[in-house]
Design a protein around this motif. Structure first.
Motif: not given
Ligand SMILES: Nc1ncnc2c1ncn2[C@@H]1O[C@H](COP(=O)(O)OP(=O)(O)OP(=O)(O)O)[C@@H](O)[C@H]1O
Ligand SMILES: [Mg+2]
Lengths: 235, 316, 290
Positions: A121-149
């Motif tokens: 959570a408190y790491k710079l997003s540029g410094s995390i491994p690829v699998p975590a970045r994939r999840r970050l993409e997902l998290a950012r989309a989820l956080a918007s509260g969208a009903n359709i992803l």
């Protein structure tokens, strides 16, 4: 949708039902990404219309579409490098979810927990491994509260174990009442999770139906002729 | 999210500003007061540039245009319409901001070098218009290269100190706001990846425009204050590209897109030019050139930026 | 009336030819490396001074000293790119602006230190010579510069299209990473490109020296014009510099004749701004949009 003279996607029509997971497959360059980018407003379709709950959203700005509940992850991951993972997700909550700072912070914590990114959570997003970045993409989309992803190859580059984890997360998301469109080359994923599948090739839809129907479809097998055929059958 | 430390920094900053407010009572030397005012003035101006370009990554090469508009609005309002200074000052800010709004809409669609050049072209065009308008249309408005003389203020240096201090205070406060608000996160997201920001729900157009207009508003105020201070303005002075260069270099040395960058950069460069500029006039610009090159090569993130990375600090 | 108009157009075209001559290098450097070279005018200045000193000491005609200016500036450009600018390639583009601006300050002010701020000029037998045809005046030195602009554009085009190095440069401009994979030494190609850009810019400074004022501070103004020319023609599109130069030259010349000289500068920037906003790819629509 045309890029100059190239018709990247043409005459494709499809629909997504509430609570459904729609799989989207097709060979490289078939136009899957382009199609979804039209849906969320990154490209303006040269012709055709897109409706969200009967509202015409064709040609709307992406941020509007996002706030209306349609969020996409990007195949080429684009984290906000100089921000922490937490802040990345916070942007989605604040802007996509139109929240104030405090509720957005709470939402962000929840989403980060859900996708299992807590340790980063408190790491710079540029410094995390690829699998975590994939999840970050997902998290950012989820956080918007969208009903359709819309997930564009969100599991590319993951090992089988990581894929299993990601599938678990997707199921949780679906159970919370959201609908998903999942683009994926990994057949195990698409076959296992989709309620319905559509197949694109050369910018056109060549098949649509339940997973079992699609794998046995003549044209689909032809489109995948060669290396990918075996992977289709395995599923 | 270290809100506690951030609060402490905010309190320190408020404390320093409050203490500064009493400064003119203690500083005897006119020279020193003037120097301090100049430093605070540049902190504010560099801050205006940082607010826009530092946070959004859109490199504005024409910020001086809003400074110049501020100068001209205050001069024309005071001499032609007899409006007193403070209302004129406010009008300057408003007009600068409005022009930025109109110019920002088409220009902010441009990316990279194109935005930089367009802003530069706009600033130069305004300078040339101020120079040639009267002669071309046979009117007396900008008074071309003759310039405009403002009413003599009759105020001493401490008056201008008190004009500059609150505006700079607001600019720095705006930085604090940017670092901690929805708006600021939007700007930073735009800087990192604009398309990703847009699809995450950031209204990129509105956020960029917001930063551009606020930056222009404050620049307008500074331009107006300077015009009243030196009482005589010409297009070549107030629209001087040298001012843009100075803002950019100060911010860059301090650290673009950081809270303290403009403060550190402006203080550093103003003091250097004050001490070296007078003594080594001949070598001064060569040295500045050298400092810039070396700074970019060894410390591209600026003083504060490097510190931030090295010490893993989130907010300074 | 008619003669004035034609004369204005001719002046504009010749002015534009001069613009084109000294802007081609700017376009090349931007097109290949994405570097907006704010020290461009200093390259012109150095070219002009090379000719000036060779003229002053050896009475060498500027057209004959042009090759020296080219060689000197090639080396200068090569070294600057290799050891300084290469180090910020891949960083945000502002780094290259600031870096080249620092270079501008250093070069211009060192030149002032060495040669003082004096205005200088080279007076050759043909400096003020005009060919008079049908009541029109054609300044010969400018005509020659115009020819040089055409020649430079053509040679550069040929070089980029037909030679091995030219191909490597184009490949690098299109996709740095792919070019690297194909075995192109990017840093060296960049250095050669900058050297080449500097050389043709130095050449222009040299052939302009018989009719311009030469001073260490002359550079900035030229940098700004080169900006405009290249944007008009389309950034990074080589023949664009020629078209942009001619259009700008004619526009300025018309403004100077029918309005006044000051307005022509205002018009330059207004055109530049409007052009960028409505059509950043330039008049021909072939520029690259970053
Ligand atoms: N911005 C663009 N400009 C021009 N052509 C493009 C652009 N984006 C995509 N294309 C082309 O459109 C076609 C469809 O591309 P798209 O990325 O949508 O395919 P895809 O199905 O997502 O493939 P993949 O499985 O590799 O991700 C391709 O031929 C691609 O080269
Ligand atoms: Mg794709």
């Amino acid at each position: 949708m045309k890029f100059g003279a190239l018709a990247a996607v043409q005459m494709v029509s499809f629909s997504l039902n509430p609570g459904e997971i729609l799989g989207m497959i097709g060979p490289n360059g078939a136009g899957k990404t382009t199609l979804l980018n039209c849906v969320i407003g990154i490209h303006k379709p040269t012709s055709g219309k897109i409706f969200l709950n009967q509202i015409d959203i064709t040609g709307m700005k992406p941020h509007k579409i996002c706030r209306m509940g349609l969020a996409k992850t990007s195949q080429i991951m684009e984290p906000f490098m100089a921000m922490t993972v937490f802040e990345n997700v916070l942007v989605g909550a604040l802007h996509g979810g139109r929240m104030r700072m405090r509720p957005a912070t709470e939402q962000t914590e929840k989403v980060i927990e859900l996708v299992g990114l807590k340790q980063y959570a408190y790491k710079l997003s540029g410094s995390i491994p690829v699998p975590a970045r994939r999840r970050l993409e997902l998290a950012r989309a989820l956080a918007s509260g969208a009903n359709i992803l819309l997930l564009d190859e969100n599991m590319a580059g993951l090992n089988p174990h990581e894929i299993d984890e990601a599938l678990e997360i997707l199921k949780k998301i679906r159970n919370s009442g959201k609908s998903l469109i999942v683009i994926e080359h990994i057949m195990r994923v698409v076959m296992g999770i989709s309620d319905r599948i559509i197949v694109l090739n050369y910018g056109s839809k060549i098949a649509e139906g339940f997973p079992e129907e699609v794998v046995n479809d003549e044209t689909v097998i032809k489109a995948y002729l060669g290396g990918k055929l075996s992977s289709l059958k395995v599923a | 999210m270290n809100f506690k430390i951030d609060r402490i920094i905010l309190i320190i900053f408020l404390g320093i500003t409050a203490a500064l407010a009493f400064l003119p009572n203690f500083v005897e030397s006119e020279y020193l007061l003037r120097l301090i005012t100049v430093v605070i003035f540049w902190i504010g101006i560099a801050g205006c540039w940082n607010m826009m370009s530092g946070y959004t990554g859109y490199i504005d090469f024409g910020p001086v245009v809003y400074f110049g508009i501020g100068s001209y609005v205050v001069a024309i309002a005071m001499t032609k319409y007899g409006i007193p200074f403070f209302p004129s000052l406010f009008i300057s800010g408003l007009i600068s901001g409005s022009v930025a709004f109109l110019v920002g809409i088409p220009t902010l669609r441009l990316k990279g070098a194109y935005f930089a050049i367009a802003t530069f072209a706009f600033a130069e065009a305004m300078k040339q218009i101020a120079l040639e308008f009267d002669r071309t249309f046979s009117v007396s408005f900008f008074q071309g290269s003759d310039g405009i003389t403002l009413p003599i203020s009759g105020h001493d240096n401490s008056f201008f100190f008190y004009c500059v201090l609150p505006v700079t205070f607001l600019v720095v406060l705006a930085h604090y706001y940017i670092e901690h608000s929805k708006f600021g996160y939007g700007l930073k997201a735009i800087k990192e990846a604009e398309t990703a920001a847009e699809i995450s729900g950031v209204n990129t157009t509105a956020n960029k425009l917001g930063a551009y207009v606020s930056s222009a508003f404050f620049l307008g105020l500074f331009g107006a204050i300077e015009a009243y201070w030196i009482t005589y303005i010409t297009p070549s002075d107030v629209f001087n590209v040298q001012k843009t260069v100075q803002m950019v270099i100060m911010t860059l040395l301090g650290g673009m897109g950081t809270f303290l960058g403009p403060v550190v950069g402006a203080t550093f460069l103003t003091l250097i030019s004050e001490s070296l500029g007078a003594r080594f006039v001949e070598y001064y610009l060569i040295m500045i050139g050298g400092i810039i090159i070396v700074a970019i090569l060894i410390m591209p993130n600026g003083i504060i930026g490097s510190l931030k990375i090295r010490k893993k600090l989130r907010f300074i | 009336m008619y003669t004035v108009f034609v004369q204005t157009i001719i002046n504009g075209l010749l002015l534009g030819g001069v613009y084109a001559a000294y802007s081609a290098g700017f376009s090349l450097i931007f097109g290949v490396m994405g570097v907006v070279n704010l020290a461009h005018g200093e390259l012109i200045m150095l070219g002009a001074f090379t000719s000036y000193w060779l003229f002053a000491y050896f009475n060498l005609d500027p057209y004959l000293s042009a090759p020296f200016a080219m060689i000197l500036l090639f080396l200068f450009g090569y070294v600057v790119q290799k050891y300084i600018i290469n180090r910020v390639i891949g960083q945000p583009h502002i780094m290259s602006y600031i870096l080249t601006f620092g270079l501008h300050l250093m070069i211009a002010n060192i030149a002032i230190k060495m040669w003082t701020q004096d205005f200088r000029s080279i007076t050759t037998s043909y400096s003020g010579a005009n060919a008079a045809i049908w009541g029109l005046n054609i300044p010969l030195a400018r005509l020659v510069t115009f020819m040089v602009a055409l020649l430079v554009t053509w040679v550069l085009w040929f070089f980029l299209m037909r030679t091995e190095t030219g191909r490597a440069i184009r490949a690098t401009a299109q996709d740095k990473e792919v070019a690297r994979l194909m075995g192109v030494d990017i840093r060296n190609i960049y250095a050669i490109t900058f050297g080449l850009g500097a050389a043709i810019t130095g050449l222009s400074g040299s052939v302009m020296s018989p009719f311009v004022i030469i001073s260490p501070e002359m550079g900035l103004e030229y940098t700004i014009i080169a900006f405009c020319v290249v944007v008009l023609g389309g950034m990074g599109y080589m023949p664009g510099a020629l078209v942009g130069g001619l259009v700008l030259g004619v526009a300025q010349s018309l403004a100077a004749t029918y309005l006044n000289a000051g307005v022509s500068v205002a018009i330059t920037f207004i055109i530049l701004f409007i052009m960028l906003v409505i059509c950043p790819k330039g008049i021909l629509g072939k520029g690259s949009v970053a």
